[in-house]
Design a protein around this motif. Structure first.
Motif, short mmCIF file in Angstrom:
data_model
loop_
_atom_site.label_atom_id
_atom_site.label_comp_id
_atom_site.label_asym_id
_atom_site.label_seq_id
_atom_site.Cartn_x
_atom_site.Cartn_y
_atom_site.Cartn_z
N ARG A 112 0.86 -1.19 0.00
CA ARG A 112 0.00 0.00 0.00
C ARG A 112 0.89 1.24 0.00
NH1 ARG A 112 -3.54 2.43 4.57
NH2 ARG A 112 -5.22 3.47 3.45
N VAL A 113 0.49 2.25 -0.78
CA VAL A 113 1.18 3.53 -0.81
C VAL A 113 0.12 4.61 -0.67
CG1 VAL A 113 2.64 5.10 -2.13
CG2 VAL A 113 3.02 2.63 -2.31
N HIS A 114 0.27 5.48 0.32
CA HIS A 114 -0.77 6.48 0.58
C HIS A 114 -0.19 7.64 1.39
CE1 HIS A 114 -1.14 5.10 4.84
NE2 HIS A 114 -0.76 3.94 4.30
N THR A 115 -0.97 8.69 1.51
CA THR A 115 -0.59 9.81 2.36
C THR A 115 -0.81 9.42 3.82
OG1 THR A 115 -1.17 11.40 0.65
CG2 THR A 115 -1.06 12.23 2.91
N ALA A 116 0.13 9.83 4.68
CA ALA A 116 0.01 9.48 6.10
C ALA A 116 0.19 10.74 6.94
CB ALA A 116 1.06 8.43 6.48
N TYR A 117 -0.35 10.68 8.17
CA TYR A 117 -0.24 11.80 9.11
C TYR A 117 0.28 11.27 10.44
CZ TYR A 117 -3.16 14.23 5.73
OH TYR A 117 -3.65 14.78 4.57
N ALA A 163 8.92 15.17 10.69
CA ALA A 163 7.69 14.44 10.39
C ALA A 163 7.95 12.94 10.30
CB ALA A 163 7.09 14.95 9.08
N ALA A 164 9.05 12.56 9.65
CA ALA A 164 9.38 11.15 9.52
C ALA A 164 9.68 10.51 10.87
CB ALA A 164 10.56 10.97 8.57
N GLU A 165 10.37 11.25 11.73
CA GLU A 165 10.69 10.71 13.06
C GLU A 165 9.44 10.52 13.90
OE1 GLU A 165 13.18 9.33 14.16
OE2 GLU A 165 12.70 9.18 16.27
N HIS A 166 8.53 11.49 13.85
CA HIS A 166 7.26 11.36 14.58
C HIS A 166 6.45 10.17 14.05
CE1 HIS A 166 7.72 14.78 17.12
NE2 HIS A 166 7.78 15.65 16.12
N LEU A 167 6.46 9.98 12.74
CA LEU A 167 5.74 8.85 12.16
C LEU A 167 6.36 7.53 12.63
CD1 LEU A 167 3.56 7.96 10.00
CD2 LEU A 167 5.47 7.79 8.41
N TYR A 178 1.61 16.27 11.47
CA TYR A 178 2.70 16.22 10.50
C TYR A 178 2.24 15.35 9.33
CZ TYR A 178 6.16 18.33 13.62
OH TYR A 178 6.88 19.19 14.41
N GLN A 179 2.38 15.89 8.13
CA GLN A 179 1.95 15.13 6.95
C GLN A 179 3.15 14.51 6.24
OE1 GLN A 179 -0.50 17.18 4.08
NE2 GLN A 179 0.06 15.79 2.43
#
Length: 403
Positions: free
Chosen positions: A282-287, A335-339, A297-298
């Protein structure tokens, strides 16, 4: 000519008459145009040159030489005076090898003449767009191409009148042909076409690659507009948003359709080691919504791999006309670290795509933090080298449905 005072033909005649019969002499001297030699005359010339080299050429092979050179006396001369180390014209295959050497090798007389003549005329015109137009027509040999199509296909910032003026200079230099009424039909001489195909193979491939990328971009843009038809009335005000969305949609489909678990050269992502492109479920937008944060964070694209052993991917996409700066890279890192923390990920690959590249401080930070990063040129090279643009339309992907 440097070879013999009377051995002049084709473009050499043009160069001679341009100097000797211009100015005050213009209009005082008549002109008679001679066609290429008939088949039998070319065969006879070939047999005469063969005798000078101590060979007795069979009549059938002489006619073959005349046909392969189109009766051009200079090309027949080049064939029998070639610098090819293992020169041999005793068979048809040998003749074809010598002609291939003459056309493709920098030491070949034909290659040397047309390469010098082409570069000299490009320098005289002093216009990069003229070269682009000639190389474009090289890819459309035998077709009648209107000047409007040439301007549109190459996205040239010039008028129709200016394009015609440049093209007619190339006609006058015996490089291309004009049918009439602003219609052009490729290069005048097939040997010239072969020389340019060899000498400018990289630029021609870049042109084809760019054209393919524009077709894919147009396809994705049409999909986005169709999917968001209710927002078309507001599209003008939100133009910058949609320009970015087109790029995100393109990268999303590249990840869905083209990442198949293969390992590729890390240079496409500015890495010394190779990079594995996992197959994604799956590839999608994440928050990400870290505790105490005042806003979400997007992550533009979040790839969830099919294999549990493969890392997840966080992707940032910037379809900007200017290079991306350090603040944008810092924001993506946060944002990547929070994700990663919020989802409990042990491995997270971070990829930053910027169409126009990065500033020096941004690139320094990308390297220090170990991010994958690419520009438009990097992505196009990746798609070309994996031959992914060629099979784009034939690629079926069950994950293309909206998430």
């Amino acid at each position: 000519s440097r070879f013999a005072p009377l051995l002049i033909a084709g473009s050499q005649v043009t160069l001679l008459t341009r100097r000797a019969l211009g100015g005050a002499m213009a209009g005082r001297v008549g002109t008679v145009y001679l066609d290429l030699m008939p088949l039998e005359a070319g065969a006879e010339l070939a047999r005469k040159w063969a005798r000078r080299r101590g060979l007795e050429l069979p009549l059938e092979l002489a006619f073959t030489i005349s046909r392969l050179t189109r009766g051009h006396p200079y090309y027949i001369w080049c064939l029998f005076n070639s610098r090819m180390p293992d020169w041999d014209v005793s068979t048809e295959e040998g003749v074809k090898r010598v002609l291939a050497f003459e056309v493709e090798d920098p030491q070949g007389h034909i290659n040397e003449f047309w390469r010098d003549h082409f570069q000299r005329n490009m320098a005289a015109v002093n216009e990069v767009n003229a070269k682009k137009m000639v190389l474009f027509l090289l890819q459309h040999q035998g077709e009648e191409v209107p000047v409007d199509e040439i301007i549109s296909a190459l996205r040239l910032p010039i008028s129709k009148e200016e394009a015609n003026r440049k093209l007619r200079q190339m006609v006058w230099a015996d490089l291309i042909q004009e049918v009439g009424g602003s219609l052009y039909t490729g290069l005048r001489d097939p040997m010239l076409a072969r020389v340019l195909l060899v000498e400018y193979s990289w630029e021609l491939e870049q042109m084809r690659r760019s054209a393919a990328a524009h077709r894919v971009e147009a396809e994705i843009e049409a999909e986005v507009v169709a999917a968001q038809w209710e927002l078309i009335a507001h599209l003008r005000a939100e133009l910058r948003h949609w320009v970015g969305r087109v790029a995100e949609a393109f990268i999303e489909r590249v990840m869905k359709r083209c990442f198949e678990g293969q390992s590729v050269d890390g240079g496409y992502f500015h890495r010394a080691a190779s990079v594995t492109l996992p197959r994604f479920a799956r590839v999608h937008t994440a928050y990400a919504s870290p505790e105490g944060a005042v806003r979400l964070y997007q992550i533009d694209l979040y790839g969830e791999p099919q294999s549990p052993a493969a890392p997840h991917w966080a992707v940032e996409v910037k379809n900007w006309a200017r290079p991306v700066g350090r603040p944008e890279v810092e924001h993506f890192l946060q944002a990547a670290e929070h994700l990663r923390q919020e989802r409990g990920l042990t491995r997270l690959a971070r990829w930053f795509y910027a169409r126009s590249g990065f500033t020096a401080p941004a690139e320094e930070l990308l390297k220090r933090e170990g991010l994958l990063y690419s520009t438009e040129d990097d992505l196009l090279r990746l798609l070309h080298d994996l031959r992914l643009l060629d099979r784009w339309e034939d690629k079926e992907d069950e994950n293309d449905a909206p998430d």
